[in-house]
Design a protein around this motif. Structure first.
Motif, PDB file in Angstrom:
ATOM      1  N   THR A   1       0.815  -1.215   0.000  1.00  0.00           N
ATOM      2  CA  THR A   1       0.000   0.000   0.000  1.00  0.00           C
ATOM      3  C   THR A   1       0.850   1.268   0.000  1.00  0.00           C
ATOM      4  O   THR A   1       0.384   2.322  -0.414  1.00  0.00           O
ATOM      5  N   LEU A   2       2.126   1.168   0.445  1.00  0.00           N
ATOM      6  CA  LEU A   2       3.006   2.333   0.432  1.00  0.00           C
ATOM      7  C   LEU A   2       3.781   2.457  -0.880  1.00  0.00           C
ATOM      8  O   LEU A   2       4.065   3.562  -1.337  1.00  0.00           O
ATOM      9  N   GLY A   3       4.158   1.320  -1.459  1.00  0.00           N
ATOM     10  CA  GLY A   3       5.016   1.347  -2.633  1.00  0.00           C
ATOM     11  C   GLY A   3       6.475   1.462  -2.254  1.00  0.00           C
ATOM     12  O   GLY A   3       7.319   0.707  -2.719  1.00  0.00           O
ATOM     13  N   VAL A   4       6.784   2.397  -1.367  1.00  0.00           N
ATOM     14  CA  VAL A   4       8.137   2.602  -0.875  1.00  0.00           C
ATOM     15  C   VAL A   4       8.042   3.220   0.514  1.00  0.00           C
ATOM     16  O   VAL A   4       7.174   4.054   0.772  1.00  0.00           O
ATOM     17  N   GLY A   5       8.912   2.767   1.417  1.00  0.00           N
ATOM     18  CA  GLY A   5       8.838   3.323   2.766  1.00  0.00           C
ATOM     19  C   GLY A   5       9.993   2.886   3.644  1.00  0.00           C
ATOM     20  O   GLY A   5      10.631   1.859   3.404  1.00  0.00           O
ATOM     21  N   THR A   6      10.262   3.677   4.662  1.00  0.00           N
ATOM     22  CA  THR A   6      11.244   3.329   5.683  1.00  0.00           C
ATOM     23  C   THR A   6      10.616   2.341   6.656  1.00  0.00           C
ATOM     24  O   THR A   6       9.403   2.070   6.602  1.00  0.00           O
ATOM     25  N   LEU A   7      11.430   1.830   7.574  1.00  0.00           N
ATOM     26  CA  LEU A   7      10.896   0.924   8.590  1.00  0.00           C
ATOM     27  C   LEU A   7       9.789   1.610   9.389  1.00  0.00           C
ATOM     28  O   LEU A   7       8.739   1.018   9.661  1.00  0.00           O
ATOM     29  N   SER A   8      10.003   2.873   9.757  1.00  0.00           N
ATOM     30  CA  SER A   8       8.970   3.610  10.506  1.00  0.00           C
ATOM     31  C   SER A   8       7.687   3.750   9.707  1.00  0.00           C
ATOM     32  O   SER A   8       6.583   3.646  10.249  1.00  0.00           O
ATOM     33  N   ASP A   9       7.830   3.995   8.402  1.00  0.00           N
ATOM     34  CA  ASP A   9       6.642   4.082   7.537  1.00  0.00           C
ATOM     35  C   ASP A   9       5.878   2.775   7.544  1.00  0.00           C
ATOM     36  O   ASP A   9       4.642   2.745   7.647  1.00  0.00           O
ATOM     37  N   LEU A  10       6.596   1.663   7.418  1.00  0.00           N
ATOM     38  CA  LEU A  10       5.971   0.344   7.365  1.00  0.00           C
ATOM     39  C   LEU A  10       5.270   0.015   8.677  1.00  0.00           C
ATOM     40  O   LEU A  10       4.152  -0.508   8.681  1.00  0.00           O
ATOM     41  N   ILE A  11       5.910   0.324   9.777  1.00  0.00           N
ATOM     42  CA  ILE A  11       5.313   0.066  11.091  1.00  0.00           C
ATOM     43  C   ILE A  11       4.036   0.873  11.269  1.00  0.00           C
ATOM     44  O   ILE A  11       3.040   0.394  11.833  1.00  0.00           O
ATOM     45  N   ASP A  12       4.028   2.096  10.752  1.00  0.00           N
ATOM     46  CA  ASP A  12       2.906   3.016  10.993  1.00  0.00           C
ATOM     47  C   ASP A  12       1.615   2.578  10.315  1.00  0.00           C
ATOM     48  O   ASP A  12       0.531   2.886  10.810  1.00  0.00           O
ATOM     49  N   VAL A  13       1.707   1.875   9.195  1.00  0.00           N
ATOM     50  CA  VAL A  13       0.489   1.530   8.450  1.00  0.00           C
ATOM     51  C   VAL A  13      -0.510   0.796   9.338  1.00  0.00           C
ATOM     52  O   VAL A  13      -1.691   1.155   9.414  1.00  0.00           O
ATOM     53  N   HIS A  14      -0.051  -0.243  10.033  1.00  0.00           N
ATOM     54  CA  HIS A  14      -0.933  -0.996  10.925  1.00  0.00           C
ATOM     55  C   HIS A  14      -0.516  -0.862  12.396  1.00  0.00           C
ATOM     56  O   HIS A  14      -0.950  -1.663  13.232  1.00  0.00           O
ATOM     57  N   ARG A  15       0.304   0.167  12.686  1.00  0.00           N
ATOM     58  CA  ARG A  15       0.754   0.415  14.056  1.00  0.00           C
ATOM     59  C   ARG A  15       1.271  -0.878  14.698  1.00  0.00           C
ATOM     60  O   ARG A  15       0.729  -1.377  15.682  1.00  0.00           O
ATOM     61  N   LEU A  16       2.325  -1.434  14.105  1.00  0.00           N
ATOM     62  CA  LEU A  16       2.744  -2.794  14.436  1.00  0.00           C
ATOM     63  C   LEU A  16       3.434  -2.929  15.784  1.00  0.00           C
ATOM     64  O   LEU A  16       3.404  -4.006  16.379  1.00  0.00           O
ATOM     65  N   THR A  17       4.105  -1.906  16.255  1.00  0.00           N
ATOM     66  CA  THR A  17       4.793  -2.031  17.538  1.00  0.00           C
ATOM     67  C   THR A  17       3.857  -1.689  18.687  1.00  0.00           C
ATOM     68  O   THR A  17       2.878  -0.968  18.521  1.00  0.00           O
ATOM     69  N   GLY A  18       4.178  -2.241  19.856  1.00  0.00           N
ATOM     70  CA  GLY A  18       3.347  -1.991  21.031  1.00  0.00           C
ATOM     71  C   GLY A  18       2.347  -3.090  21.310  1.00  0.00           C
ATOM     72  O   GLY A  18       1.657  -3.065  22.316  1.00  0.00           O
ATOM     73  N   TRP A  19       2.261  -4.061  20.407  1.00  0.00           N
ATOM     74  CA  TRP A  19       1.329  -5.176  20.574  1.00  0.00           C
ATOM     75  C   TRP A  19       2.135  -6.469  20.687  1.00  0.00           C
ATOM     76  O   TRP A  19       2.011  -7.375  19.884  1.00  0.00           O
ATOM     77  N   HIS A  20       3.004  -6.515  21.701  1.00  0.00           N
ATOM     78  CA  HIS A  20       3.883  -7.667  21.901  1.00  0.00           C
ATOM     79  C   HIS A  20       4.827  -7.847  20.717  1.00  0.00           C
ATOM     80  O   HIS A  20       5.316  -8.925  20.458  1.00  0.00           O
ATOM     81  N   THR A  21       5.032  -6.762  19.971  1.00  0.00           N
ATOM     82  CA  THR A  21       5.983  -6.760  18.868  1.00  0.00           C
ATOM     83  C   THR A  21       6.790  -5.479  18.972  1.00  0.00           C
ATOM     84  O   THR A  21       6.229  -4.395  18.839  1.00  0.00           O
ATOM     85  N   ASN A  22       8.093  -5.609  19.224  1.00  0.00           N
ATOM     86  CA  ASN A  22       8.910  -4.409  19.327  1.00  0.00           C
ATOM     87  C   ASN A  22       9.629  -4.130  18.010  1.00  0.00           C
ATOM     88  O   ASN A  22       9.606  -4.938  17.078  1.00  0.00           O
ATOM     89  N   ARG A  23      10.249  -2.976  17.942  1.00  0.00           N
ATOM     90  CA  ARG A  23      10.888  -2.537  16.696  1.00  0.00           C
ATOM     91  C   ARG A  23      12.001  -3.498  16.273  1.00  0.00           C
ATOM     92  O   ARG A  23      12.173  -3.776  15.085  1.00  0.00           O
TER      93      ARG A  23
END
Length: 419
Positions: free
Chosen positions: A222-244
């Motif tokens: 859905t981004l096409g191109v992105g940094t790690l922070s961009d990728l994490i932000d799409v589904h807010r991946l960290t903070g749910w028993h998943t760290n960076r």
């Protein structure tokens, strides 16, 4: 080997991934579904100016699809969508339901910290009443205690808790109210059971790693191109028993499998990745090179991650709806204007009705340069306003203020020009 990309290349990848390129626009009701499928998640929000945000997301990517058509397709039955906590509260393709097992596990483990945890009796009563029916919180006794917006009744608390842990789902709405169902009654059986799944931390589904991998793959698509922070932000991946650190390790695996392609974008310092299929099309000059001209919702996924907006479009963008009115710079719901692969202005819109006449009001139009904009930029904002006015069936357009003021007369003339 890291692929070198210009900033213009990065914009091309992003806009093609987002379906915001200048191609013959889609207009069938079926294409409302295809927009959601391509984006993976469309944010929901209570604010409604020209329309609700999820309707504006579809408006920006289609032509000739009405608000009513958007609603009828998104909440159609049998269900092909569901609501859940992704980037925020989002509507998602129903096929993504298994991938949020990791988040359901996270909620389940936070039971002790859930605000206003409902009693076991209320939870069981709600489940019993939903056994053979769908219902809104109002149907089950009321959503609020009578106080502020978040002053939920215990029944509403029970419904939201059950939705968070996956025992209840919302696959349709009525008058903006969620209609709740037991999950086994609304989600197809093949999305609830698979021989390869495991019971992890009390929830059946793909493993946490498999869930996060799937969500990362959706993010790069859905981004096409992105940094790690961009990728994490799409589904807010960290903070749910998943760290960076864990997400970084999974990204490394995806790179090894050539599902993520490392790239270096001009002016970006962080490690960046691209979707392989789009990158190949870019290399072969098969991607559309220009963007559509449109207003964007502040909750549009193109502008979700404000740091990425600054890197891609050199716009310091913030939603000011929750800023006290005297401190607002651009307006309550200032919408970026996309044109020629740039965000050229912000429009704070309104909708007024007197009798049968509807007026689209541009309360403030702020051009990004801070100087007198080009004729092309002025014409583009006028085009975006005319298109939005047609979509909401407005009879007239009124421009109240323009920054810089020297552009106001030319913008008003452009708005009223015969297309």
């Amino acid at each position: 080997m890291t692929v070198q990309l210009s900033l213009d290349d990065a914009k091309t990848l992003a806009l093609n991934a987002q379906g915001l390129v200048d191609t013959p626009q889609k207009s069938s009701m079926r294409d409302v579904k295809s927009v959601l499928t391509s984006l993976g998640a469309v944010q929901l929000d209570t604010i409604s100016t020209l329309a609700r945000s999820h309707e504006l997301v579809h408006y920006a990517r289609t032509d000739g699809v009405s608000r009513q058509q958007v609603e009828s397709v998104l909440w159609a039955q049998p269900a092909h969508t569901f609501e859940y906590w992704s980037h925020a509260a989002c509507i998602l393709p129903i096929e993504m339901f298994p991938n949020f097992a990791t988040r359901r596990r996270g909620f389940l483990e936070k039971r002790g910290t859930w605000n206003n945890m409902p009693s076991a009796k209320t939870i069981n009563d709600v489940k019993a009443r939903l056994k053979d029916q769908q219902a809104t919180a109002t149907d089950l006794g009321g959503a609020k205690k009578g106080g502020d917006w978040w002053d939920w009744s215990e029944t509403k608390e029970a419904l939201e808790w059950l939705l968070a842990i996956g025992e209840v789902v919302c696959t349709q709405r009525t008058s903006w109210r969620r209609i709740y169902s037991l999950t086994q009654n609304a989600i197809p059986a093949y999305l609830l059971s698979n021989p390869t799944w495991i019971t992890q931390r009390g929830v059946m589904g793909p493993s946490d790693d498999d869930c996060v991998r799937a969500l990362l793959l959706d993010s790069i698509r859905t981004l096409g191109v992105g940094t790690l922070s961009d990728l994490i932000d799409v589904h807010r991946l960290t903070g749910w028993h998943t760290n960076r650190k864990h997400v970084t390790a999974l990204v490394s695996q995806l790179v090894e499998e050539k599902l993520f392609i490392p790239v270096q974008v001009e002016g970006w310092s962080d490690a960046t990745f691209a979707a392989p299929n789009l990158l190949k099309q870019l290399t072969n000059a098969k991607l559309h090179s220009n963007s559509t001209t449109t207003l964007l919702s502040p909750f549009d996924s193109l502008v979700w991650h404000r740091e990425r907006v600054a890197r891609l479009f050199d716009m310091n963008y913030r939603l000011e709806a929750y800023t006290p009115a005297p401190k607002r710079v651009y307006g309550y719901f200032a919408m970026p204007v996309l044109h020629n692969k740039k965000l050229i202005a912000r429009v704070d819109p309104g909708r007024e009705k007197q009798g049968r006449e509807i007026t689209l009001v541009a309360k403030t139009v702020t051009f990004e340069s801070g100087k007198k904009p080009t004729t092309d930029d002025i014409d583009a904002v006028a085009q975006a306003l005319r298109r939005a006015a047609t979509w909401i069936a407005a009879d007239t357009i009124r421009v109240d203020a323009v920054i810089p003021n020297s552009a106001k007369a030319q913008l008003n003339k452009a708005v009223t020009r015969v297309q």
